[in-house]
Design a protein around this motif. Structure first.
Motif, mmCIF file in Angstrom:
data_model
loop_
_atom_site.group_PDB
_atom_site.id
_atom_site.type_symbol
_atom_site.label_atom_id
_atom_site.label_comp_id
_atom_site.label_asym_id
_atom_site.label_seq_id
_atom_site.Cartn_x
_atom_site.Cartn_y
_atom_site.Cartn_z
ATOM 1 N N UNK A 72 0.868 -1.231 -0.147
ATOM 2 C CA UNK A 72 0.086 0.070 0.124
ATOM 3 C C UNK A 72 0.752 1.196 -0.190
ATOM 4 N N UNK A 73 1.958 1.261 -0.335
ATOM 5 C CA UNK A 73 3.067 2.472 -0.234
ATOM 6 C C UNK A 73 2.598 3.223 -1.812
ATOM 7 N N UNK A 74 3.033 4.336 -1.566
ATOM 8 C CA UNK A 74 2.667 5.558 -2.952
ATOM 9 C C UNK A 74 3.490 5.378 -3.945
ATOM 10 N N UNK A 75 3.172 5.371 -5.175
ATOM 11 C CA UNK A 75 3.955 5.332 -6.427
ATOM 12 C C UNK A 75 4.686 6.802 -6.322
ATOM 13 N N UNK A 76 6.073 6.903 -6.066
ATOM 14 C CA UNK A 76 6.916 8.004 -6.140
ATOM 15 C C UNK A 76 7.544 8.008 -7.556
ATOM 16 N N UNK A 77 7.283 7.468 -8.662
ATOM 17 C CA UNK A 77 7.876 7.439 -9.840
ATOM 18 C C UNK A 77 8.077 8.807 -10.149
ATOM 19 N N UNK A 78 6.967 9.390 -10.401
ATOM 20 C CA UNK A 78 6.780 10.959 -10.741
ATOM 21 C C UNK A 78 7.779 11.735 -10.072
ATOM 22 N N UNK A 79 7.778 11.725 -8.940
ATOM 23 C CA UNK A 79 8.697 12.353 -8.033
ATOM 24 C C UNK A 79 10.121 12.185 -8.162
ATOM 25 N N UNK A 80 10.383 11.016 -8.477
ATOM 26 C CA UNK A 80 11.577 10.469 -8.637
ATOM 27 C C UNK A 80 12.302 11.144 -9.998
ATOM 28 N N UNK A 81 11.371 10.908 -10.808
ATOM 29 C CA UNK A 81 11.805 11.578 -12.287
ATOM 30 C C UNK A 81 12.075 12.899 -12.463
ATOM 31 N N UNK A 82 10.971 13.587 -11.771
ATOM 32 C CA UNK A 82 11.274 15.140 -11.651
ATOM 33 C C UNK A 82 12.564 15.398 -11.058
ATOM 34 N N UNK A 83 12.861 14.881 -9.703
ATOM 35 C CA UNK A 83 14.181 14.842 -9.210
ATOM 36 C C UNK A 83 15.232 14.848 -10.147
ATOM 37 N N UNK A 84 15.312 13.761 -10.635
ATOM 38 C CA UNK A 84 16.589 13.378 -11.462
ATOM 39 C C UNK A 84 16.745 14.450 -12.699
ATOM 40 N N UNK A 85 15.549 14.759 -13.076
ATOM 41 C CA UNK A 85 15.641 15.566 -14.592
ATOM 42 C C UNK A 85 16.068 16.908 -13.938
#
Length: 81
Positions: free
Chosen positions: A19-32
């Motif tokens: 039940x953990x949130x998907x942080x992929x978008x945050x991670x991608x924005x951070x890396x960009x």
């Protein structure tokens, strides 16, 4: 008595199961943003400020980053182009 259970799943499946949130978008924005900052050129002071703002890890975390970037700087400075 000891019981062991092995679960074979991907990190994505484990995240959903727990039940953990998907942080992929945050991670991608951070890396960009990190890539953009590095491409534009970054001074050590600017990098330290950026890390403090982006990663509230406390002083121990900042020391880890400082050591890592010092080592990278020394390794990069020893090569000739």
């Amino acid at each position: 008595m000891k019981i062991s259970v092995d679960v074979d799943c991907t990190p994505e499946e484990a995240r959903r199961f727990m039940g953990l949130p998907d942080m992929t978008a945050v991670h991608d924005a951070y890396i960009d943003k990190m890539k953009k900052t590095i491409e534009e050129g970054v001074t050590p002071d600017a990098l330290e400020t950026m890390m403090r703002n982006w990663m509230p890890m406390g002083e121990a975390g900042m020391n880890m980053w400082r050591t890592m970037f010092d080592q990278i700087g020394r390794a990069g400075g020893s090569t000739s182009k």
